[in-house]
Design an enzyme around this catalytic site. Structure first.
Site, PDB file in Angstrom:
ATOM      1  N   LYS A  66       0.803  -1.228   0.000  1.00  0.00           N
ATOM      2  CA  LYS A  66       0.000   0.000   0.000  1.00  0.00           C
ATOM      3  C   LYS A  66       0.841   1.287   0.000  1.00  0.00           C
ATOM      4  CE  LYS A  66      -4.159  -1.888   2.145  1.00  0.00           C
ATOM      5  NZ  LYS A  66      -5.222  -1.715   3.146  1.00  0.00           N
ATOM      6  N   ASP A 102      -9.855   3.053   2.216  1.00  0.00           N
ATOM      7  CA  ASP A 102      -9.939   2.371   3.519  1.00  0.00           C
ATOM      8  C   ASP A 102     -10.511   3.308   4.590  1.00  0.00           C
ATOM      9  OD1 ASP A 102      -8.996  -0.193   2.896  1.00  0.00           O
ATOM     10  OD2 ASP A 102      -6.909   0.435   3.050  1.00  0.00           O
ATOM     11  N   GLY A 126      -4.633   2.276  18.770  1.00  0.00           N
ATOM     12  CA  GLY A 126      -3.748   1.817  17.705  1.00  0.00           C
ATOM     13  C   GLY A 126      -3.310   2.963  16.819  1.00  0.00           C
ATOM     14  N   ALA A 130      -3.920   1.211   9.299  1.00  0.00           N
ATOM     15  CA  ALA A 130      -5.380   1.355   9.243  1.00  0.00           C
ATOM     16  C   ALA A 130      -5.821   2.537  10.097  1.00  0.00           C
ATOM     17  CB  ALA A 130      -6.043   0.067   9.723  1.00  0.00           C
ATOM     18  N   PRO A 153       3.812   5.114  21.985  1.00  0.00           N
ATOM     19  CA  PRO A 153       3.237   6.455  21.893  1.00  0.00           C
ATOM     20  C   PRO A 153       3.891   7.330  20.818  1.00  0.00           C
ATOM     21  CG  PRO A 153       4.316   6.092  24.036  1.00  0.00           C
ATOM     22  CD  PRO A 153       4.350   4.801  23.319  1.00  0.00           C
ATOM     23  N   LYS A 155       4.636   6.588  17.845  1.00  0.00           N
ATOM     24  CA  LYS A 155       3.948   6.399  16.555  1.00  0.00           C
ATOM     25  C   LYS A 155       2.646   7.188  16.534  1.00  0.00           C
ATOM     26  CE  LYS A 155       5.442   1.760  15.280  1.00  0.00           C
ATOM     27  NZ  LYS A 155       4.898   0.409  15.073  1.00  0.00           N
ATOM     28  N   ILE A 218     -12.125  -2.943  13.966  1.00  0.00           N
ATOM     29  CA  ILE A 218     -12.007  -3.143  12.511  1.00  0.00           C
ATOM     30  C   ILE A 218     -11.600  -4.568  12.130  1.00  0.00           C
ATOM     31  CG2 ILE A 218     -11.580  -0.690  12.107  1.00  0.00           C
ATOM     32  CD1 ILE A 218      -8.666  -1.489  11.417  1.00  0.00           C
TER      33      ILE A 218
HETATM   34  P1  NAP Z   1      -0.194  -2.267  11.413  1.00  0.00           P
HETATM   35  O1  NAP Z   1       0.093  -1.104  10.562  1.00  0.00           O
HETATM   36  O2  NAP Z   1       0.829  -3.360  11.548  1.00  0.00           O
HETATM   37  O3  NAP Z   1      -0.515  -1.696  12.912  1.00  0.00           O
HETATM   38  C1  NAP Z   1      -0.708  -2.591  13.991  1.00  0.00           C
HETATM   39  C2  NAP Z   1      -1.213  -1.830  15.219  1.00  0.00           C
HETATM   40  O4  NAP Z   1      -1.498  -2.791  16.240  1.00  0.00           O
HETATM   41  C3  NAP Z   1      -0.205  -0.861  15.829  1.00  0.00           C
HETATM   42  O5  NAP Z   1      -0.890   0.178  16.486  1.00  0.00           O
HETATM   43  C4  NAP Z   1       0.503  -1.761  16.875  1.00  0.00           C
HETATM   44  O6  NAP Z   1       1.079  -1.044  17.941  1.00  0.00           O
HETATM   45  C5  NAP Z   1      -0.674  -2.548  17.390  1.00  0.00           C
HETATM   46  N1  NAP Z   1      -0.281  -3.823  17.980  1.00  0.00           N
HETATM   47  C6  NAP Z   1       0.024  -4.965  17.316  1.00  0.00           C
HETATM   48  N2  NAP Z   1       0.333  -5.946  18.206  1.00  0.00           N
HETATM   49  C7  NAP Z   1       0.201  -5.396  19.443  1.00  0.00           C
HETATM   50  C8  NAP Z   1       0.361  -5.896  20.769  1.00  0.00           C
HETATM   51  N3  NAP Z   1       0.718  -7.165  21.003  1.00  0.00           N
HETATM   52  N4  NAP Z   1       0.161  -5.064  21.818  1.00  0.00           N
HETATM   53  C9  NAP Z   1      -0.215  -3.766  21.593  1.00  0.00           C
HETATM   54  N5  NAP Z   1      -0.389  -3.224  20.358  1.00  0.00           N
HETATM   55  C10 NAP Z   1      -0.184  -4.032  19.292  1.00  0.00           C
HETATM   56  O7  NAP Z   1      -1.523  -3.025  10.978  1.00  0.00           O
HETATM   57  P2  NAP Z   1      -2.810  -2.389  10.226  1.00  0.00           P
HETATM   58  O8  NAP Z   1      -2.647  -2.554   8.764  1.00  0.00           O
HETATM   59  O9  NAP Z   1      -3.076  -1.055  10.798  1.00  0.00           O
HETATM   60  O10 NAP Z   1      -3.955  -3.441  10.653  1.00  0.00           O
HETATM   61  C11 NAP Z   1      -4.412  -3.519  11.997  1.00  0.00           C
HETATM   62  C12 NAP Z   1      -5.641  -4.421  12.086  1.00  0.00           C
HETATM   63  O11 NAP Z   1      -6.699  -3.885  11.304  1.00  0.00           O
HETATM   64  C13 NAP Z   1      -5.427  -5.862  11.560  1.00  0.00           C
HETATM   65  O12 NAP Z   1      -6.095  -6.736  12.433  1.00  0.00           O
HETATM   66  C14 NAP Z   1      -6.115  -5.852  10.200  1.00  0.00           C
HETATM   67  O13 NAP Z   1      -6.625  -7.130   9.855  1.00  0.00           O
HETATM   68  C15 NAP Z   1      -7.257  -4.870  10.457  1.00  0.00           C
HETATM   69  N6  NAP Z   1      -7.721  -4.193   9.210  1.00  0.00           N
HETATM   70  C16 NAP Z   1      -9.045  -4.301   8.882  1.00  0.00           C
HETATM   71  C17 NAP Z   1      -9.515  -3.656   7.744  1.00  0.00           C
HETATM   72  C18 NAP Z   1     -10.976  -3.772   7.363  1.00  0.00           C
HETATM   73  O14 NAP Z   1     -11.318  -3.491   6.192  1.00  0.00           O
HETATM   74  N7  NAP Z   1     -11.853  -4.126   8.271  1.00  0.00           N
HETATM   75  C19 NAP Z   1      -8.638  -2.907   6.935  1.00  0.00           C
HETATM   76  C20 NAP Z   1      -7.287  -2.804   7.314  1.00  0.00           C
HETATM   77  C21 NAP Z   1      -6.845  -3.462   8.467  1.00  0.00           C
HETATM   78  P3  NAP Z   1       2.625  -0.530  17.870  1.00  0.00           P
HETATM   79  O15 NAP Z   1       2.612   0.728  17.048  1.00  0.00           O
HETATM   80  O16 NAP Z   1       2.985  -0.309  19.285  1.00  0.00           O
HETATM   81  O17 NAP Z   1       3.409  -1.656  17.218  1.00  0.00           O
END
Ligand code: NAP
Length: 276
Positions: A66, A102, A126, A130, A153, A155, A218
């Site tokens: 992306k 998105d 988060g 996303a 924090p 980020k 989400i």
């Molecule tokens: P990403 O960029 O990797 O971000 C992950 C987020 O989760 C960050 O804020 C990260 O915190 C946090 N995180 C992950 N593991 C953690 C843990 N063990 N403890 C605390 N915080 C944690 O991922 P993303 O693309 O934003 O996607 C996030 C979620 O949204 C996924 O589950 C994805 O499937 C879902 N999603 C859904 C849609 C939809 O259409 N419904 C679209 C996109 C994404 P840090 O910054 O501290 O690492």
């Protein structure tokens, strides 16, 4: 000639987008096909050049491309550029133009639940990709306040500081977020915590959620995360990630065809795919 659409990503085999869009092409009598293309990180540039040479009409972009795709496109919509991520590409007279549906899809899904953003205040949990799209789109839609809690924090600070739209915002810690849950009309869970297989985990304690709040998670696998179940137990109105997925697809379909499609039908299609 049949029009070609698709989605590029890695992994891609389980994408629900082909079934959703092919069904819409049938419904609206559009002579087109939507295919999944497995494109690894090192092959992105070649894949984009190939799609352009084939005269693709449009395609979606998913993990891990992306952000990297931006430099390979001819033009990028200002919101997508600000977010730093493109999930939808349209071939406009031979030029590949990138959009982000998105974040706007999330907002549209929320509005569909009769949630007028206007003077509301929201907490986003988060600060990943996303979250960034959702934060920017809600700020652009004119919401009054968005606070942010993230495990890291720095980020969250970076996200708030890079948003081009004016919105009142504080980055808060876990304890402050847990204490003040009742102050928000909207709570949006955007981390991957609670997703299969880690279904028993919570991003924070939901104890102080009240019935006056809309809580959105989400994640769509599972259809109800533990966080969402707990919020529903407190009497809050809840929404899972199917809405965001369906509306990002609906907005992409509209960009490609000019038709805003039947979102209820799309939702049924996705739920069938998820076995729900
Ligand atoms: P990403 O960029 O990797 O971000 C992950 C987020 O989760 C960050 O804020 C990260 O915190 C946090 N995180 C992950 N593991 C953690 C843990 N063990 N403890 C605390 N915080 C944690 O991922 P993303 O693309 O934003 O996607 C996030 C979620 O949204 C996924 O589950 C994805 O499937 C879902 N999603 C859904 C849609 C939809 O259409 N419904 C679209 C996109 C994404 P840090 O910054 O501290 O690492």
């Amino acid at each position: 000639m049949k029009k070609l659409f698709g989605v590029i990503g890695d992994p891609i085999a389980h994408s629900m987008s082909p079934a959703m869009h092919n069904d819409l092409f049938d419904l609206y009598g559009i002579d087109a096909v939507y295919l999944p293309f497995h494109v690894s990180k090192g092959n992105l540039e070649k894949a984009v050049k190939g799609l352009k040479a084939l005269g693709v009409s449009g395609f979606n972009v998913t993990i891990p491309h992306k952000t990297d795709i931006i430099s390979l496109l001819d033009k990028v919509d200002p919101l997508a550029r600000a977010i730093g991520a493109v999930n939808t590409v349209k071939n406009e007279n031979g030029l590949l133009v990138g959009y982000n549906t998105d974040g706007p899809g999330f907002v549209k899904g929320l509005e569909y639940m009769a949630a007028d953003l206007g003077s509301r205040s929201a907490l986003i949990i988060g600060a990943g990709g996303a979250s960034r799209g959702i934060y920017f789109s809600m700020a652009q839609a004119g919401i009054e306040r968005i606070d942010l809690y993230n495990r890291t924090p720095e980020k969250a600070e970076e996200l708030v500081n890079s948003c081009p739209f004016k919105v009142e915002s504080n980055v808060i810690g876990r304890e402050a977020a847990e204490k003040s849950l009742a102050e928000y009309q909207l709570i949006i869970q955007t981390t991957s915590i609670g997703m299969v297989p880690d279904t028993e985990s919570l991003p924070l304690s939901p104890e102080n959620i009240t019935r006056n709040t809309i809580v959105s998670d989400i994640i769509y696998n599972p259809l109800q995360t533990k966080f969402l179940k707990e919020a529903a137990r407190m009497g809050a109105a809840v929404q899972n990630g199917v809405g965001m997925f369906v509306f990002q697809g609906a907005l992409a379909f509209e960009i490609w065809t000019g038709i805003f499609p039947d979102v209820n039908r799309m939702e049924m299609n996705v739920l069938r795919n998820l076995g729900g």
